[in-house]
Design an enzyme around this catalytic site. Structure first.
Site, mmCIF file in Angstrom:
data_model
loop_
_atom_site.group_PDB
_atom_site.id
_atom_site.type_symbol
_atom_site.label_atom_id
_atom_site.label_comp_id
_atom_site.label_asym_id
_atom_site.label_seq_id
_atom_site.Cartn_x
_atom_site.Cartn_y
_atom_site.Cartn_z
ATOM 1 N N LYS A 172 28.100 61.587 -13.333
ATOM 2 C CA LYS A 172 27.192 61.693 -14.489
ATOM 3 C C LYS A 172 27.581 62.787 -15.465
ATOM 4 O O LYS A 172 27.376 62.633 -16.665
ATOM 5 C CB LYS A 172 25.751 61.890 -14.007
ATOM 6 N N ARG A 179 11.646 68.081 -5.603
ATOM 7 C CA ARG A 179 12.001 67.087 -6.607
ATOM 8 C C ARG A 179 11.688 65.742 -5.969
ATOM 9 O O ARG A 179 10.545 65.538 -5.569
ATOM 10 C CB ARG A 179 13.461 67.238 -7.073
HETATM 11 C C1 PLP Z 1 23.522 64.969 -9.821
HETATM 12 C C2 PLP Z 1 23.191 64.617 -8.443
HETATM 13 C C3 PLP Z 1 24.079 64.945 -7.403
HETATM 14 C C4 PLP Z 1 25.354 65.713 -7.625
HETATM 15 O O1 PLP Z 1 25.079 67.079 -7.859
HETATM 16 P P1 PLP Z 1 26.273 68.149 -8.026
HETATM 17 O O2 PLP Z 1 25.581 69.441 -8.012
HETATM 18 O O3 PLP Z 1 26.915 67.854 -9.335
HETATM 19 O O4 PLP Z 1 27.203 67.965 -6.885
HETATM 20 C C5 PLP Z 1 23.737 64.550 -6.122
HETATM 21 N N1 PLP Z 1 22.579 63.894 -5.868
HETATM 22 C C6 PLP Z 1 21.714 63.562 -6.844
HETATM 23 C C7 PLP Z 1 20.450 62.847 -6.486
HETATM 24 C C8 PLP Z 1 21.982 63.915 -8.166
HETATM 25 O O5 PLP Z 1 21.105 63.590 -9.122
#
Ligand code: PLP
Length: 357
Positions: free
Chosen positions: A36, A129
């Site tokens: 993302k 969350r």
């Molecule tokens: C963005 C996201 C991740 C990845 O997080 P990083 O800190 O970039 O490794 C993993 N799980 C969910 C649910 C996310 O939204």
């Protein structure tokens, strides 16, 4: 026009992916490569896949659709909206879920499309969350276990995102214990036990990852070369996969404190100034629409970022011995926020390179 632009080095990104995949593999953990932060640009995602990630994961269905040509299981990370379920079932193999009504709709749509969509049930271990509260997981599984069109492929958790809770052997053991209990009670395998994001990497480094955790969802550690529980650099990984370039449009010697009464700035903040006398300042043609100025790190260590408005970044170049001039470029490393903004901004060009070739 080339500026501003972000340059991405696919060789370095692939290398970082390989390092993370290797490190996780030693702990019997497979990796979902999270796309993302670079808006799932397919060429960049392919470098992650070449580096050995087992799934591609993104929070936006648009991004997942854009990855359709890459033959690897796709995971929607953000709990789905009811309004995107048709696309979810069409384009993604897995999704993270916590709401019964949503899972029921996925079940219906899946049966309609004659598919089996894989559900990873999110468990809230206290970060507040997404997720079913950890004490209620058995009950929720009981409610979805007989639904058609879906498979309960796993459970997962997300930490250090909202509440800032740091993954520990203790809280992740709660997750792996839940997996054990569910397998016993419901007699199915729960193949995926997903222990979080880049903030969980420190547990691997310290040898404290509970053995029941077999999956992580990793974005930042791959793209920026650091873990995110403490912000520590990961040895052997590149921290310069992405570089931002902006162009200088003004250089002038000015006082370090504004003249006149100081009210609110354009973003409702009240700026503070330290009087350092006259300073040599440059304006770079990039702004808050494209970056978060407080996590931009000039590659030239003698340059300091002072602030930014929507379209202007102001830096202090007094202490640098480099030859800055109007029309020249300046390079920055980016934190997560700036990377996210710059990759999302349509005013910032994306240039894909490969330092190996
Ligand atoms: C963005 C996201 C991740 C990845 O997080 P990083 O800190 O970039 O490794 C993993 N799980 C969910 C649910 C996310 O939204």
């Amino acid at each position: 026009m080339d500026n501003p632009r972000v340059e991405v080095d696919l060789y370095k990104l692939k290398h970082n992916s390989e390092c993370i995949v290797e490190m996780c593999k030693k702990n019997n953990i497979n990796v979902m490569g999270v796309t993302k932060v670079f808006c799932a640009i397919p060429q960049i995602a392919e470098a992650m896949v070449a580096g050995g990630v087992t799934f591609l994961a993104d929070s936006r269905i648009e991004n997942i659709i854009g990855l359709s040509n890459i033959e690897i299981p796709k995971v929607l990370l953000r709990i789905p909206m009811h309004s995107e379920i048709e696309q979810l079932v069409t384009y993604a193999d897995y999704s993270l879920n916590s709401e019964l009504s949503t899972i029921e709709k996925i079940s219906k749509e899946s049966m309609k499309q004659n598919k089996k969509h894989k559900i990873i049930l999110m468990v809230d271990l206290g970060d507040l969350r997404e997720g079913v509260w950890y004490e209620d997981v058995g009950k929720t599984v009981g409610e979805i276990v007989n639904l058609g069109g879906i498979e309960i492929a796993g459970i997962g958790t997300n930490l250090t995102c909202y509440g800032g809770v740091i993954p520990s052997n203790k809280n992740l053991s709660v997750l792996s214990d839940i997996a054990v209990q569910l397998r016993e009670k419901f007699k199915f395998p729960i193949p995926v036990v997903s222990g979080g994001n880049s903030s969980s990497i420190h547990l691997i480094e310290k040898g404290q990852m509970p053995s029941g955790i077999n999956n992580l969802r990793i974005g930042e550690a791959i793209v920026l070369g650091r873990e995110t529980a403490f912000g520590k650099r990961l040895t052997g990984l590149y921290d310069d996969v992405f570089t931002l370039y902006g162009e200088t449009i003004e250089i002038k010697n000015k006082p370090s404190v504004p003249l006149g009464d100081v009210g609110m700035d354009a973003f409702g903040g009240t700026p503070k100034f330290v009087d350092k006398g006259m300073r040599n300042r440059a304006i770079i043609a990039i702004g808050r629409q494209d970056i978060k100025f407080d996590d931009l790190i000039p590659v030239d260590k003698n340059v300091q970022v002072l602030g930014a408005s929507s379209d202007h970044l102001i830096i202090d170049i007094t202490d640098s011995n480099k030859d800055y001039a109007v029309g020249k470029e300046i390079a920055f490393r980016m934190g997560y926020g700036s990377l996210l903004h710059s990759m999302t901004s349509r005013y910032v060009r994306k240039v894909i390179k490969n330092s190996e070739s």
